[in-house]
Design an enzyme around this catalytic site. Structure first.
Site, PDB file in Angstrom:
ATOM      1  N   GLU A 282       0.882  -1.130  -0.017  1.00  0.00           N
ATOM      2  CA  GLU A 282      -0.066   0.206  -0.218  1.00  0.00           C
ATOM      3  C   GLU A 282       0.855   1.090   0.010  1.00  0.00           C
ATOM      4  O   GLU A 282       1.871   1.176   0.739  1.00  0.00           O
ATOM      5  CB  GLU A 282      -1.041  -0.041   1.206  1.00  0.00           C
ATOM      6  N   GLU A 287      -1.740  11.337   4.344  1.00  0.00           N
ATOM      7  CA  GLU A 287      -3.103  11.336   4.924  1.00  0.00           C
ATOM      8  C   GLU A 287      -2.753  12.067   6.172  1.00  0.00           C
ATOM      9  O   GLU A 287      -1.771  12.637   6.473  1.00  0.00           O
ATOM     10  CB  GLU A 287      -3.417   9.768   5.493  1.00  0.00           C
TER      11      GLU A 287
END
Length: 473
Positions: A282, A287
């Site tokens: 991933e 974020e």
């Protein structure tokens, strides 16, 4: 005689008689000398007489001492004149200390060595970088709305493995295009669905994005106190129309502001080639958290980048590849920023606004399995198998096709928001975590309501594929 005058002066002779002194013609050297011009240069002033005692002219020369005559007045009065070039000796210039040259030579040598080292480092860095050719895959400014040939909305209620508190929907309530910008906006769930026995089953109409039943079904049970997801939001991906294996991504966006919001710009593999998450990898481009700058873990003034990789969720080595970047005198929710990622066979790095403002840099200079230093077995005794080394590529599992995801999550039970800090209104492993969060909506929902505060605004998405044709570069 014509031109001469006479002055009478009563001296101190024994006879007590007057003495007549002939006054010389004014302007002659003699007259200057008799006036008291000891230097005979018409420059130095004459000595002043003794105002209280015997006039200097009436005192015998012997009274001044042996070194003082009429010209001895120079011991009292100074003759000033300009010093001409060459009249004053400078003996220190006649011979130089041979060591003086090192005062100049040593700093020059230091500068030359410094420049040489800097030049070598620059050359070494440039020569080690492969300048790839990139082919455009996607350039979307949303001027023509949401392109469904590229973008897919996801619908789930399972919390996406993080125990998140949002239900992602397919409606325009949570994902839409407005004024040329893609908007992802979280909203409150219908209260009636939380206060009465309710079942949401997304498999009935075939809208669920997952094949896992728990991702598609959620229940409110007033007897046990469980509730469905208390918030609705959006999650959108490019799996259908824009995926790459090595390349570049740039997303220009303004992140949301509001307590317990969790915005993310990230990538997942098209196929789980090496096994379920995180074995196939991933890439988190960025974020953040919607809480303000006072939040102890970092609010909307901080973004982080990470890679997730490991043989199973218990051995996710993300902490080895995780870096934060703080905004300078602002927040990422105040104005737009460009969040980027470059990915090749040798490295992955992310940046904010410019590739010079690097966030994360991961160099694939050794196999990730070796770098992870994973244990031989799980805590339950299950042997851990290496799924990557067989490929012979150091970048595995980051050697397959990935697609882009944009979303705004809410809450969660995976410690992204740590328990017991900053007034967090739920505990991750409490059976009523979602309900505890919902019951405090009067404190967190107002922080989302300021105009545009609680939504992610995306103005442009650009994706390029590395297309130089050599996977070994």
């Amino acid at each position: 005689m014509e031109g001469q005058g006479h002055a009478h002066y009563r001296g101190s002779g024994t006879s007590g008689t007057s003495t007549t002194i002939t006054k010389p013609r004014s302007g002659t050297p003699e007259s200057n000398r008799r006036r008291g011009d000891p230097f005979n240069d018409d420059i130095s002033p004459a000595p002043r007489g003794d105002q209280l005692g015997t006039p200097i002219a009436s005192r015998p020369a012997s009274s001044f001492g042996s070194s003082f005559g009429l010209r001895g007045a120079s011991s009292i009065f100074f003759h000033s004149r300009r010093v001409k070039k060459g009249e004053v000796d400078q003996p220190w210039r006649s011979k130089k200390d041979p060591k003086e040259k090192w005062v100049t030579i040593i700093p020059i040598l230091g500068l030359l060595i410094g420049f040489g080292i800097a030049a070598f480092l620059i050359y070494d860095g440039i020569s080690s970088v492969v300048h790839h050719k990139y082919c455009p895959v996607l350039n979307d400014d949303f001027s023509e709305g949401l392109n469904t040939d590229v973008w897919t909305k996801e619908a789930e209620v399972g919390g996406f493995s993080n125990g998140e508190f949002e239900q992602t929907t397919l409606t325009d309530e949570n994902i839409y295009v407005q004024n040329g910008k893609l908007i992802i906006k979280p909203t409150l769930q219908d209260v009636s669905l939380l206060e009465t026995n309710t079942v949401i089953n997304l498999t009935r109409d075939g809208t669920c994005s997952s094949s896992v039943l728990t991702d598609c079904v959620s229940v409110t049970n007033t007897t046990t106190g469980t509730i469905i997801q208390p918030v609705k939001s959006g999650r959108i991906n490019t799996k259908k129309g824009a995926k790459i294996k090595y390349g570049r991504v740039q997303v220009t966006a303004k992140l949301p502001s509001g307590d317990w919001l969790w915005p993310a710009i990230w990538m997942l593999p098209v196929n789980d080639t090496y096994g379920p998450w995180p074995a196939s990898g991933e890439i988190d481009i960025i974020e953040s958290r919607g809480n303000n700058y006072t939040y102890s873990q970092g609010g909307n003034d901080i973004v982080s980048s990470a890679l997730h990789w490991g043989p199973n969720p218990a051995n996710d080595a993300w902490w080895r590849t995780n870096v934060k970047r703080k905004a300078l005198h602002t927040t990422y929710a105040k104005t737009e920023h460009t969040f980027g990622m470059e990915w090749s066979q040798k490295y992955i790095f992310t940046w904010v606004d410019s590739n010079l403002l690097q966030v994360l840099y991961t160099n694939f200079d050794e196999p990730l399995w070796k770098r992870g230093a994973f244990p031989q077995a799980d805590s339950n005794g299950t042997t851990i198998v290496d799924p990557w080394t067989q490929t012979g590529r150091k970048s595995t599992p980051f050697d397959q096709e990935f697609y882009l995801i944009l979303n705004v999550a809410v809450g969660g039970t995976n410690s992204w928001f740590e328990d017991g800090k900053d007034g967090k209104p739920w505990v991750d492993y409490a059976p009523m975590a979602k309900k505890d969060f919902w019951n405090t909506r009067d404190t967190w929902y107002p922080t989302w309501e300021a105009e545009g505060a609680g939504q992610m605004e995306v103005s442009k998405v650009e994706i390029w594929q590395q297309c130089d044709g050599d996977e070994n570069l």
